[in-house]
Design a protein around this motif. Structure first.
Motif, PDB file in Angstrom:
ATOM      1  N   ASN A 193       0.869  -1.177   0.000  1.00 20.38           N
ATOM      2  CA  ASN A 193       0.000   0.000   0.000  1.00 20.38           C
ATOM      3  C   ASN A 193       0.906   1.228   0.000  1.00 20.38           C
ATOM      4  N   ILE A 194       0.906   1.953  -1.124  1.00 22.59           N
ATOM      5  CA  ILE A 194       1.842   3.065  -1.287  1.00 22.59           C
ATOM      6  C   ILE A 194       1.260   4.337  -0.670  1.00 22.59           C
ATOM      7  N   PHE A 195       1.764   4.697   0.475  1.00 19.18           N
ATOM      8  CA  PHE A 195       1.368   5.955   1.100  1.00 19.18           C
ATOM      9  C   PHE A 195       2.304   7.062   0.599  1.00 19.18           C
ATOM     10  N   ALA A 196       2.645   7.990   1.436  1.00 22.38           N
ATOM     11  CA  ALA A 196       3.477   9.120   1.019  1.00 22.38           C
ATOM     12  C   ALA A 196       4.161   9.714   2.237  1.00 22.38           C
ATOM     13  N   SER A 197       5.174  10.519   1.981  1.00 19.78           N
ATOM     14  CA  SER A 197       5.835  11.264   3.059  1.00 19.78           C
ATOM     15  C   SER A 197       5.725  12.769   2.842  1.00 19.78           C
ATOM     16  N   ILE A 198       5.292  13.181   1.649  1.00 22.38           N
ATOM     17  CA  ILE A 198       5.039  14.599   1.384  1.00 22.38           C
ATOM     18  C   ILE A 198       3.580  14.730   0.966  1.00 22.38           C
ATOM     19  N   PHE A 199       2.817  15.441   1.800  1.00 21.11           N
ATOM     20  CA  PHE A 199       1.389  15.590   1.550  1.00 21.11           C
ATOM     21  C   PHE A 199       1.129  17.018   1.068  1.00 21.11           C
ATOM     22  N   THR A 200       0.743  17.141  -0.192  1.00 16.20           N
ATOM     23  CA  THR A 200       0.529  18.485  -0.727  1.00 16.20           C
ATOM     24  C   THR A 200      -0.774  19.098  -0.233  1.00 16.20           C
ATOM     25  N   GLY A 201      -1.694  18.275   0.266  1.00 19.13           N
ATOM     26  CA  GLY A 201      -2.976  18.802   0.737  1.00 19.13           C
ATOM     27  C   GLY A 201      -3.818  19.385  -0.390  1.00 19.13           C
ATOM     28  N   ASP A 202      -3.560  18.950  -1.617  1.00 22.95           N
ATOM     29  CA  ASP A 202      -4.222  19.589  -2.759  1.00 22.95           C
ATOM     30  C   ASP A 202      -5.652  19.125  -2.975  1.00 22.95           C
ATOM     31  N   ALA A 203      -6.108  18.119  -2.185  1.00 21.68           N
ATOM     32  CA  ALA A 203      -7.490  17.660  -2.333  1.00 21.68           C
ATOM     33  C   ALA A 203      -8.452  18.459  -1.468  1.00 21.68           C
ATOM     34  N   THR A 205     -11.028  21.074  -0.235  1.00 21.63           N
ATOM     35  CA  THR A 205     -12.058  21.679  -1.084  1.00 21.63           C
ATOM     36  C   THR A 205     -11.708  23.120  -1.449  1.00 21.63           C
ATOM     37  N   TRP A 206     -10.899  23.770  -0.620  1.00 25.14           N
ATOM     38  CA  TRP A 206     -10.539  25.161  -0.919  1.00 25.14           C
ATOM     39  C   TRP A 206      -9.311  25.243  -1.836  1.00 25.14           C
ATOM     40  N   ARG A 207      -8.798  24.108  -2.237  1.00 23.72           N
ATOM     41  CA  ARG A 207      -7.709  24.041  -3.215  1.00 23.72           C
ATOM     42  C   ARG A 207      -6.584  25.046  -2.919  1.00 23.72           C
ATOM     43  N   PRO A 208      -5.549  24.590  -2.249  1.00 22.80           N
ATOM     44  CA  PRO A 208      -4.421  25.484  -1.978  1.00 22.80           C
ATOM     45  C   PRO A 208      -3.794  26.003  -3.268  1.00 22.80           C
ATOM     46  N   SER A 209      -3.131  27.142  -3.147  1.00 27.43           N
ATOM     47  CA  SER A 209      -2.496  27.739  -4.323  1.00 27.43           C
ATOM     48  C   SER A 209      -1.292  26.914  -4.755  1.00 27.43           C
ATOM     49  N   ALA A 210      -0.838  27.172  -5.980  1.00 24.79           N
ATOM     50  CA  ALA A 210       0.358  26.484  -6.468  1.00 24.79           C
ATOM     51  C   ALA A 210       1.551  26.791  -5.571  1.00 24.79           C
ATOM     52  N   ALA A 211       1.638  28.015  -5.094  1.00 26.10           N
ATOM     53  CA  ALA A 211       2.762  28.399  -4.232  1.00 26.10           C
ATOM     54  C   ALA A 211       2.723  27.614  -2.913  1.00 26.10           C
ATOM     55  N   THR A 212       1.518  27.439  -2.368  1.00 25.98           N
ATOM     56  CA  THR A 212       1.390  26.679  -1.120  1.00 25.98           C
ATOM     57  C   THR A 212       1.777  25.221  -1.341  1.00 25.98           C
ATOM     58  N   ILE A 213       1.291  24.635  -2.429  1.00 30.72           N
ATOM     59  CA  ILE A 213       1.608  23.232  -2.731  1.00 30.72           C
ATOM     60  C   ILE A 213       3.111  23.064  -2.907  1.00 30.72           C
ATOM     61  N   CYS A 214       3.730  23.958  -3.652  1.00 34.35           N
ATOM     62  CA  CYS A 214       5.175  23.856  -3.885  1.00 34.35           C
ATOM     63  C   CYS A 214       5.939  24.064  -2.582  1.00 34.35           C
ATOM     64  N   GLY A 215       5.458  24.976  -1.747  1.00 33.04           N
ATOM     65  CA  GLY A 215       6.116  25.210  -0.456  1.00 33.04           C
ATOM     66  C   GLY A 215       6.070  23.973   0.431  1.00 33.04           C
TER      67      GLY A 215
END
Ligand SMILES: [Zn+2]
Length: 269
Positions: A193-203, A205-215
């Motif tokens: 089961n492939i989890f992750a160690s970096i969570f972009t939080g991009d799901a 509902t308020w959709r973070p900005s590209a800058a937040t995701i990259c940060g």
């Protein structure tokens, strides 16, 4: 039956397979498919039109994770490798934009596809395979319990193989579910089961900005990291917009971007 025998069976399914899953009737009725009502238990069959006649056998890469295990990241012995997993596609615009950003940098991504989305956008799914990106299994309809996820894993693998020609070796549970029932079932099927160690939080509902995701990506970047982001299941333009920033940040820091299977194969021994 041992795991590799199961996989061989999946790899040789005929082109026009019947995918029988315990789904709620109507949920996979999509253009390009022939839904057939099933028995009274609510299951039904889907015949995939236009499926490729030649199903490519398993990847040459060994599956370097223990069946039934949960993988958050990979111990690469300090080697600067990072892998990206994009979930819930294929999806118009974002899947293609993300692939292009990777390819412009000589890199490849891993896409954990949902069966119903692959039925809706088969051409995008096929292009993911044709362009050399990795495809993972994310079930047929994205349910959230072990009892509903487990019966969908083999049908999703068969569907992906039939539509794209690639049998997925990797699985990521919807909602990153992990419990004893699910992991035991995955072990029987030969999946981790492939989890992750970096969570972009991009799901969110308020959709973070590209800058937040990259940060968030830059803050979490470590050797052997696995990224969780989304290309489908809704609009993810900010994720697509963040991908060049994430890739360039990794490259500037001396990282090589690999698929999740390649990352698993690079585990320090
Ligand atoms: Zn998902």
């Amino acid at each position: 039956m041992v795991a590799h025998e199961r996989w061989r069976r999946i790899a040789v399914v005929p082109a026009c397979i019947l995918v029988v899953a315990a789904l709620s009737a109507g949920s996979v009725v999509r253009p390009g498919t022939d839904p057939t009502p099933g028995p009274s238990d609510g299951s039904f069959s889907v015949a995939v039109r236009g499926a490729r006649s030649q199903v490519i056998p398993l990847s040459a890469l060994p599956l370097s994770c223990a069946p039934g295990s949960v993988v958050h990241s990979v111990d690469t012995g300090g080697a600067k490798l990072v892998a990206f997993g994009f979930d819930d596609g294929p999806w118009p615009y974002t899947t293609t934009a993300i692939m292009s950003a990777f390819e412009q940098r000589g890199a490849r991504a891993t896409f954990f596809m949902i069966g119903v989305h692959l039925l809706k956008y088969p051409d995008i799914g096929r292009s993911v395979a044709a362009r050399g990106h990795e495809i993972g299994n994310h079930t047929v309809t994205h349910p959230y319990t072990a009892k509903t996820i487990l019966p969908q894993i083999v049908p999703a693998a068969q569907l992906i193989a039939s539509v794209t020609g690639v049998t997925p070796r990797l699985f990521r549970a919807p909602g990153l579910l992990s419990n004893a029932e699910l992991q035991n079932g995955l072990a029987t099927l030969g999946y981790c089961n492939i989890f992750a160690s970096i969570f972009t939080g991009d799901a969110a509902t308020w959709r973070p900005s590209a800058a937040t995701i990259c940060g968030r990506f830059k803050a979490g970047l470590r050797p052997g990291a696995i990224v969780l982001a989304h290309d489908g299941g809704g609009r993810h333009e900010t994720t697509a917009a963040a991908v060049p920033c994430m890739l360039d940040a990794a490259i500037r820091s001396g990282y090589r971007i690999v698929t999740i299977s390649e990352l698993l194969a690079s585990a320090a021994r």
